[in-house]
Every structure is written in C-alpha cells, then in structure tokens.
Design a protein around this motif. Structure first.
Motif, PDB file in Angstrom:
ATOM      1  N   UNK A 186       0.836  -1.200   0.000  1.00  0.00           N
ATOM      2  CA  UNK A 186       0.000   0.000   0.000  1.00  0.00           C
ATOM      3  C   UNK A 186       0.869   1.247   0.000  1.00  0.00           C
ATOM      4  N   UNK A 187       0.228   2.381  -0.322  1.00  0.00           N
ATOM      5  CA  UNK A 187       0.966   3.646  -0.350  1.00  0.00           C
ATOM      6  C   UNK A 187       0.096   4.799   0.112  1.00  0.00           C
ATOM      7  N   UNK A 188       0.570   6.016  -0.033  1.00  0.00           N
ATOM      8  CA  UNK A 188      -0.137   7.204   0.455  1.00  0.00           C
ATOM      9  C   UNK A 188      -1.544   7.400  -0.121  1.00  0.00           C
ATOM     10  N   UNK A 189      -1.818   6.789  -1.264  1.00  0.00           N
ATOM     11  CA  UNK A 189      -3.141   6.960  -1.873  1.00  0.00           C
ATOM     12  C   UNK A 189      -4.125   5.880  -1.432  1.00  0.00           C
ATOM     13  N   UNK A 190      -3.706   4.995  -0.538  1.00  0.00           N
ATOM     14  CA  UNK A 190      -4.524   3.855  -0.138  1.00  0.00           C
ATOM     15  C   UNK A 190      -5.039   3.991   1.297  1.00  0.00           C
ATOM     16  N   UNK A 191      -6.026   3.142   1.610  1.00  0.00           N
ATOM     17  CA  UNK A 191      -6.622   3.123   2.955  1.00  0.00           C
ATOM     18  C   UNK A 191      -6.714   1.676   3.436  1.00  0.00           C
ATOM     19  N   UNK A 192      -6.335   1.437   4.677  1.00  0.00           N
ATOM     20  CA  UNK A 192      -6.568   0.136   5.299  1.00  0.00           C
ATOM     21  C   UNK A 192      -7.462   0.335   6.517  1.00  0.00           C
ATOM     22  N   UNK A 193      -8.519  -0.482   6.594  1.00  0.00           N
ATOM     23  CA  UNK A 193      -9.434  -0.466   7.733  1.00  0.00           C
ATOM     24  C   UNK A 193      -9.304  -1.785   8.472  1.00  0.00           C
ATOM     25  N   UNK A 194      -8.988  -1.727   9.757  1.00  0.00           N
ATOM     26  CA  UNK A 194      -8.893  -2.922  10.585  1.00  0.00           C
ATOM     27  C   UNK A 194     -10.068  -2.996  11.537  1.00  0.00           C
ATOM     28  N   UNK A 195     -10.744  -4.153  11.571  1.00  0.00           N
ATOM     29  CA  UNK A 195     -11.936  -4.307  12.403  1.00  0.00           C
ATOM     30  C   UNK A 195     -11.709  -5.406  13.437  1.00  0.00           C
ATOM     31  N   UNK A 196     -11.819  -5.033  14.704  1.00  0.00           N
ATOM     32  CA  UNK A 196     -11.662  -5.986  15.804  1.00  0.00           C
ATOM     33  C   UNK A 196     -12.424  -5.452  17.004  1.00  0.00           C
ATOM     34  N   UNK A 197     -13.414  -6.219  17.486  1.00  0.00           N
ATOM     35  CA  UNK A 197     -14.228  -5.729  18.597  1.00  0.00           C
ATOM     36  C   UNK A 197     -13.374  -5.461  19.833  1.00  0.00           C
ATOM     37  N   UNK A 198     -12.559  -6.425  20.226  1.00  0.00           N
ATOM     38  CA  UNK A 198     -11.730  -6.252  21.424  1.00  0.00           C
ATOM     39  C   UNK A 198     -10.498  -5.407  21.153  1.00  0.00           C
ATOM     40  N   UNK A 199     -10.059  -5.377  19.899  1.00  0.00           N
ATOM     41  CA  UNK A 199      -8.843  -4.652  19.567  1.00  0.00           C
ATOM     42  C   UNK A 199      -7.579  -5.419  19.886  1.00  0.00           C
ATOM     43  N   UNK A 200      -7.715  -6.699  20.202  1.00  0.00           N
ATOM     44  CA  UNK A 200      -6.557  -7.508  20.611  1.00  0.00           C
ATOM     45  C   UNK A 200      -6.059  -8.434  19.504  1.00  0.00           C
ATOM     46  N   UNK A 201      -6.608  -8.346  18.312  1.00  0.00           N
ATOM     47  CA  UNK A 201      -6.187  -9.209  17.209  1.00  0.00           C
ATOM     48  C   UNK A 201      -4.850  -8.704  16.668  1.00  0.00           C
ATOM     49  N   UNK A 202      -3.765  -9.364  17.085  1.00  0.00           N
ATOM     50  CA  UNK A 202      -2.429  -8.847  16.797  1.00  0.00           C
ATOM     51  C   UNK A 202      -2.103  -8.855  15.307  1.00  0.00           C
TER      52      UNK A 202
END
Length: 301
Positions: A186-202
């Motif tokens: 990925x680069x500056x023109x891209x977006x990554x969305x991370x979804x985790x209810x607890x936020x502990x998914x390493x």
C-alpha cells in the motif's frame, strides 16, 4: 368462590408478560412497562414512590401495571425481579441480560433493547472530525483494504461489498499472511481499515502498523481505544461495548458486530452524499450491470 391470588412471575417471563399485555395498557402504564422491560434481570432498588417520581407518573399507575402483569402488587413484582437477578447465570460473550430460561419472545425483546442500546451508545461516542477524515480518505483512495478475522472478517466482507457497488476498489482479507502482503504494497493513496471488537487481534494490528509505515491512511474500528489495534491506526472509530466478560476466541459480541455495521453504513452514506463523489451514477452502473446479467442468466450472450 374465593378470588385467586395472582402467582409471582419469574424474571424469565416478565418480558413475555409485558409483550402479551402491552397493547392493552394505557399510555402512562406503558411508561412503567417500558422501564421494567429495560431493567429485566436486575434488582429494582427504588420504592414505589421513588419510581413514580423517576417516571413522572402516579403510584397508582405502577400498582395497576403490577397487577396487570400478574403480580399481587408492586412489592411482589420487586421480589420476583430480585429472585431472578440472584439466579442469573452468565454465558461467555452472550449478553448477560439474556438467560437460558427466557422464552423466545422474552429473548427477542431483550435482544432488540440490547442492540438498540449498542447503536445509541456508538452514536453518542461518534467524533464528527474522525468520520469526516475517514470519508475524505475513502473518497480519494486508490485502493481500500479491509482486514479482520472471525466476526470482524464478516463485517469486512459487507463493507467491501458496499464500497464496490459505489465504484470503489475495495478488498476484504481474513488471513494474517495475506493481510501483511497487502499492507506491504500500500501507499499514500490507499486506505486500510482494521476491524476488531476487542482490539486484541495482533495480526490486524500488525497489518495496520505496516500499512501506516508505507504511508497509507489507517482506520481502526474497535471498542477499546487503548487496544493494540486502535493504537496501530491513525484514526480510531469507537464502538459501544457491554460489561459482559469477553472470552477470546468464543466469538464477538453481537452488540459489537451491529455497531460495526452501523459505522460502515454511516461511512458509506457519507461517501454517497459527499461532494465530488458521483455515487449515484456509480450505483446506477452497478444496478444496470446486475439487471442485465440476471436477465440473461442461463442464456447465450
């Protein structure tokens, strides 16, 4: 023939009793019924006078509702609720308010209230500046990558589906190996969305961190702003969480998933209604293509 004394109702069927009698209650009586339904499974510490003052109604109204629900009076109703609260048991990652002894109608009402609470809680925590940042980034994105596992992966699939229909290049990924591969490119023109209810998914946290290092805009969707996933992202969108103890790998909270869907839909609508984004035309392109496909499905084209 002597008059029969109403038998105490168990907490497990209180919601069902309210459901069955609700249409016959007066407007003021429904206020009491709504309060009882929302607090089913908990001890009612208020006296009849205090409850009347809290709800802005008369003590007589509370007494009428108590009898209408099958109790001998308000003290009997309180006693039944207290007994129900003592006998409650907890199941991992299932809302504590829902009991195995509940009827399906009772469960349906509790579940509806819980999901409504989750959505309202998530809405109250919204940060408009963060939502605006996300929409701007998504609108300009060359590519959108959504990463999650388990229940989070299902939300990623739904989000990718919505974004693709609006003409965006969106991909959902649910395995850590491929998440890292995608993040690395990925680069500056891209977006990554991370979804985790607890936020502990390493794995999700690692992918977000790497994507950020490559210059991509990174967005986390979690219930814990202090979690590893939230800290790995540039922007964190917080979802509401209940106080039910979480057990890793037992599955996400249903309230968490519905809150995540709510935020995804909010971003989607924000995109469509935003300036400089011809969402209507892109959706029409999608609709035309799908209509044409299904009209010719099974035929030679």
């Amino acid at each position: 023939m002597p008059e029969m004394t109403p038998q105490p109702a168990l907490e497990s069927d209180l919601v069902q009793r309210i459901q069955e009698r609700y249409q016959n209650l007066r407007k003021s009586e429904r206020i009491v019924a709504d309060y009882l339904r929302e607090h089913a499974g908990t001890r009612l510490s208020l006296s009849i006078t205090e409850l009347a003052q809290t709800l802005g109604i008369s003590e007589a109204t509370i007494s009428r509702v108590s009898r209408a629900l099958g109790y001998s009076g308000f003290p009997d109703l309180k006693l039944s609720l207290a007994e129900g609260a003592v006998s409650r048991s907890r199941y991992s990652n299932i809302p504590a308010e829902i009991e195995q002894t509940d009827t399906l109608i009772g469960t349906s009402a509790k579940l509806a209230n819980l999901l409504a609470t989750a959505l309202q809680g998530t809405q109250r925590m919204l940060d408009s500046s963060k939502i605006d940042q996300c929409i701007i980034a998504l609108k300009k994105a060359r590519r959108i990558v959504l990463v999650g596992v388990g229940g989070g992966a299902a939300i990623c699939d739904e989000a990718a589906h919505l974004f693709m229909k609006a003409g965006l290049d969106a991909t959902a990924c649910n395995d850590h190996y491929t998440q890292v591969v995608l993040a690395a490119n990925l680069g500056p023109e891209d977006v990554m969305i991370g979804i985790s209810h607890t936020g502990t998914t390493m794995g999700v946290a690692s992918a977000l961190k790497l994507a950020g290092e490559k210059g991509a805009t990174t967005i986390a969707m979690t219930s814990d702003p202090a979690s590893a996933v939230a800290r790995a992202a540039e922007i964190n969108l917080a979802t509401w969480t209940s106080d039910t103890p979480s057990v890793p790998l037992y599955g996400d909270f249903l309230e968490g998933r519905i809150s995540q869907i709510y935020l995804i839909d909010l971003l989607y609508i924000g995109l469509l209604f935003g300036d400089d984004f011809d969402g209507s035309a892109k959706l029409q392109n999608t609709a035309t293509a799908l209509t044409d496909y299904y009209q010719h499905f099974g035929k030679d084209v």
